[in-house]
Design a protein around this motif. Structure first.
Motif, PDB file in Angstrom:
ATOM      1  N   THR A  48     -11.957 -34.303  -7.523  1.00 14.36           N
ATOM      2  CA  THR A  48     -10.665 -34.610  -7.599  1.00 14.36           C
ATOM      3  C   THR A  48     -10.534 -35.883  -6.855  1.00 14.36           C
ATOM      4  OG1 THR A  48     -10.114 -32.240  -7.294  1.00 14.36           O
ATOM      5  CG2 THR A  48      -8.378 -34.037  -6.640  1.00 14.36           C
ATOM      6  N   LEU A  50      -7.251 -38.801  -5.936  1.00 16.52           N
ATOM      7  CA  LEU A  50      -5.811 -38.802  -5.887  1.00 16.52           C
ATOM      8  C   LEU A  50      -5.386 -40.298  -5.470  1.00 16.52           C
ATOM      9  CD1 LEU A  50      -5.100 -35.625  -3.534  1.00 16.52           C
ATOM     10  CD2 LEU A  50      -5.003 -35.974  -6.147  1.00 16.52           C
ATOM     11  N   GLY A  55      -0.012 -39.561  -3.446  1.00 17.41           N
ATOM     12  CA  GLY A  55      -0.782 -38.178  -3.789  1.00 17.41           C
ATOM     13  C   GLY A  55      -0.816 -37.984  -5.054  1.00 17.41           C
ATOM     14  N   GLN A  57      -2.136 -37.225  -8.878  1.00 13.97           N
ATOM     15  CA  GLN A  57      -3.464 -36.775  -9.379  1.00 13.97           C
ATOM     16  C   GLN A  57      -3.870 -37.767 -10.637  1.00 13.97           C
ATOM     17  OE1 GLN A  57      -4.633 -32.681  -9.935  1.00 13.97           O
ATOM     18  NE2 GLN A  57      -5.090 -33.387 -12.006  1.00 13.97           N
ATOM     19  N   TRP A 363      -2.324 -26.880   8.312  1.00  8.86           N
ATOM     20  CA  TRP A 363      -2.423 -27.447   7.023  1.00  8.86           C
ATOM     21  C   TRP A 363      -1.424 -26.513   6.031  1.00  8.86           C
ATOM     22  CZ3 TRP A 363      -3.218 -32.237   6.783  1.00  8.86           C
ATOM     23  CH2 TRP A 363      -4.223 -32.717   7.436  1.00  8.86           C
ATOM     24  N   ILE A 368      -0.722 -26.764   2.235  1.00 11.19           N
ATOM     25  CA  ILE A 368      -2.029 -26.322   1.639  1.00 11.19           C
ATOM     26  C   ILE A 368      -2.432 -24.839   1.752  1.00 11.19           C
ATOM     27  CG2 ILE A 368      -4.616 -26.602   2.197  1.00 11.19           C
ATOM     28  CD1 ILE A 368      -3.930 -29.538   2.607  1.00 11.19           C
ATOM     29  N   LEU A 390      -9.555 -30.073  -4.215  1.00 10.80           N
ATOM     30  CA  LEU A 390      -8.156 -30.808  -4.341  1.00 10.80           C
ATOM     31  C   LEU A 390      -7.771 -30.739  -2.878  1.00 10.80           C
ATOM     32  CD1 LEU A 390      -5.418 -31.363  -5.466  1.00 10.80           C
ATOM     33  CD2 LEU A 390      -5.131 -28.897  -5.960  1.00 10.80           C
ATOM     34  N   THR A 391      -7.936 -29.804  -1.921  1.00  9.43           N
ATOM     35  CA  THR A 391      -7.808 -29.489  -0.724  1.00  9.43           C
ATOM     36  C   THR A 391      -8.306 -30.577   0.120  1.00  9.43           C
ATOM     37  OG1 THR A 391      -7.174 -27.417  -0.651  1.00  9.43           O
ATOM     38  CG2 THR A 391      -7.884 -28.155   1.487  1.00  9.43           C
ATOM     39  N   THR A 394      -6.460 -34.044  -0.656  1.00  3.94           N
ATOM     40  CA  THR A 394      -4.980 -34.050  -0.232  1.00  3.94           C
ATOM     41  C   THR A 394      -5.116 -34.199   1.223  1.00  3.94           C
ATOM     42  OG1 THR A 394      -4.470 -32.319  -1.937  1.00  3.94           O
ATOM     43  CG2 THR A 394      -3.130 -32.419  -0.040  1.00  3.94           C
ATOM     44  N   GLN A 397      -5.602 -37.724   1.836  1.00  2.00           N
ATOM     45  CA  GLN A 397      -4.430 -38.605   1.448  1.00  2.00           C
ATOM     46  C   GLN A 397      -3.145 -38.585   2.390  1.00  2.00           C
ATOM     47  OE1 GLN A 397      -1.041 -37.313   0.026  1.00  2.00           O
ATOM     48  NE2 GLN A 397      -0.400 -39.436   0.063  1.00  2.00           N
ATOM     49  N   SER A 398      -3.168 -37.313   2.932  1.00  2.00           N
ATOM     50  CA  SER A 398      -2.326 -37.201   4.151  1.00  2.00           C
ATOM     51  C   SER A 398      -2.606 -38.105   5.172  1.00  2.00           C
ATOM     52  CB  SER A 398      -2.261 -35.653   4.561  1.00  2.00           C
ATOM     53  OG  SER A 398      -3.196 -35.438   5.243  1.00  2.00           O
TER      54      SER A 398
END
Length: 470
Positions: A48, A50, A55, A57, A363, A368, A390-391, A394, A397-398
């Protein structure tokens, strides 16, 4: 001439299109090659990517497939700790005594080192945590209090984190070795020590030269064998729970220059008490009783006394410094200590399970699904951990928008000229991190589980995929 010009223009147009090919297409081609590779024939592969700012994709294949993370799980532990504890958080170790001191400087009572969960106490990685420096702080505190003799014991109190030091899901082969050192309310020298080896001809037994530091309260039996040059370090330590006889098993290549292996301390709190007691005796401060820890006292049916008079408080480095080394050197102990600390600071019993629960709840509140991060520890050493790419991406990204992000980013190692954390356990290789592509900041997670063949070869093939983001 006109035909030649048209041909050149067409060539430039085609070439320009190749270089302008969208990143998603380039990643798709590279990922398809990896997925079709014979090393991944029976494996599970996920990637994944991002946009680190928005965020959005950029690319994803199997983004919701739960896979073993290995040490990239430390990315989640690190960011959760930054969020919940703050970059300036420091552990506190209390040092004091029970009883009273009479006029001639005799303490009738116990000297107690009460751990607060600090994983760095006695560590060689920071200027203010070295073993000798910490012992000097304690000795100075006792001398300032006028203590010249102790009718009692030196006790290492590690009760704050409970008695279960090994997370469920860790395998027996790992737990006796330095990277499988268990947690402790009172850590000491990162809960490890070294064993120096005497190597020789191939297939002959390897004997033990010495331990660093010396471990007079443990016994050792080497069943190690010398192996041919190039076969590396395949030596493992095994220490039965509650025992004092450590077995060394496996092989060790005769061309290894270090001729040393690092193994786990069975009772770090006891070792801290032992080292302080030994130091005091060498300085002429007599102690009537042998050192103890919460574990040794519990085995005798005794309670660990509480400090009545506190002499000093020893502060750990700040969390940002701890996480720097956690990720740079992939220190499992640090991750597991932080996971228990997260539970403790949330008002729960500081256990691994509670740390996982707090982490998942944190999360979940940020969107999430907890089922996308089925984890059983904080370091990724357990082969049972399952997280989706993905998690992972993510969460990366956070972190980008947080004030502590520069510290987190700095903690990530540089590999393949990219800022990313790696992870490797049996037939698992993973990477998670950040990369800039044509001025666009990206974050990514790639995982390959159950590959066959060489780790070096699968790493090179994974790097070819990641290279498309350069």
């Amino acid at each position: 001439m006109k035909i030649k010009q048209i041909w050149l223009l067409n060539l430039l147009f085609i070439t320009g299109n190749i270089f302008a090919q969208p990143l998603g297409q380039k990643l798709q081609s590279a990922f398809s090659r990896l997925q079709a590779d014979s090393q991944c024939r029976y494996g599970s592969v996920s990637l994944t990517v991002l946009d680190a700012k928005t965020g959005e994709q950029v690319f994803a294949v199997n983004p919701n497939m739960g896979l073993a993370t290995a040490s990239t799980l430390k990315v989640i532990t690190s960011t959760t700790a930054f969020n919940l504890l703050g970059k300036d958080f420091q552990y506190q170790t209390q040092f004091g005594y029970t009883g009273s001191i009479n006029a001639d400087g005799t303490l009738t009572g116990d000297v107690i080192i009460k751990g607060g969960g600090d994983p760095t106490l006695g560590s060689w990685r920071y200027e203010g945590t070295h073993e000798n420096h910490i012992l000097s702080l304690m000795v100075d505190a006792l001398q300032k209090a006028g203590i010249k003799k102790i009718i009692g014991r030196v006790i290492g109190d590690d009760s704050i984190f409970g008695s279960q030091s090994i997370p469920e899901g860790w395998i027996w082969m790992d737990v006796g070795n330095y990277y499988g050192a268990g947690t402790s309310g009172l850590c000491w020298r990162e809960n490890q020590f070294d064993i120096k080896l005497k190597t020789g001809r191939v297939d002959s037994p390897i004997s033990i030269s010495r331990e660093v530091p010396a471990m007079p309260y443990l016994n050792f039996k080497s069943e190690l064998l010398n192996s041919p040059s190039g076969t590396g370090d395949d030596a493992y330590a095994f220490l039965p729970v509650g025992g004092n006889l450590m077995y060394l098993r496996g092989t060790y290549a005769k061309d290894q220059s270090k001729k040393s292996i690092s193994v786990a301390l069975p009772d770090p709190a006891y070792d801290a008490a032992f080292r302080l007691a030994d130091t005091l005796k060498r300085l002429g401060i007599l102690i009537s009783n042998d050192p103890e820890s919460t574990n040794t006292l519990t085995a005798k049916g005794l309670q660990t006394p509480q400090i009545a008079t506190n002499l000093t408080t020893i502060l750990s480095p700040k969390l940002s410094q701890i996480i720097y080394w956690l990720n740079q050197k992939s220190i499992n102990l640090y991750a597991e200590q932080l996971l228990k600390t997260i539970a403790w600071k949330a008002g729960k019993q500081p256990s691994t399970d509670n740390g996982v629960e707090v982490e998942q709840d944190f999360w979940k509140a940020r969107g999430i699904d907890p089922h996308s991060m089925n984890i059983v520890d904080g370091s990724g050493l357990s082969p049972g951990d399952r997280v989706t790419t993905l998690t992972m991406a993510t969460i990366l990204q956070s972190a980008k928008k947080e004030t502590w992000f520069p510290d987190f980013y700095e903690s990530l190692p540089t590999s393949n000229n990219m800022k990313m954390k790696s992870g490797s356990i049996l037939n698992v290789l993973t990477y998670a991190g950040y990369q800039t592509y044509n001025g666009r900041e990206l974050c990514f997670s790639i995982m390959v589980n159950n590959f066959n063949g060489s780790s070096r070869e699968i790493k090179e093939k994974m790097f070819r995929v990641l290279d498309e983001m350069k």
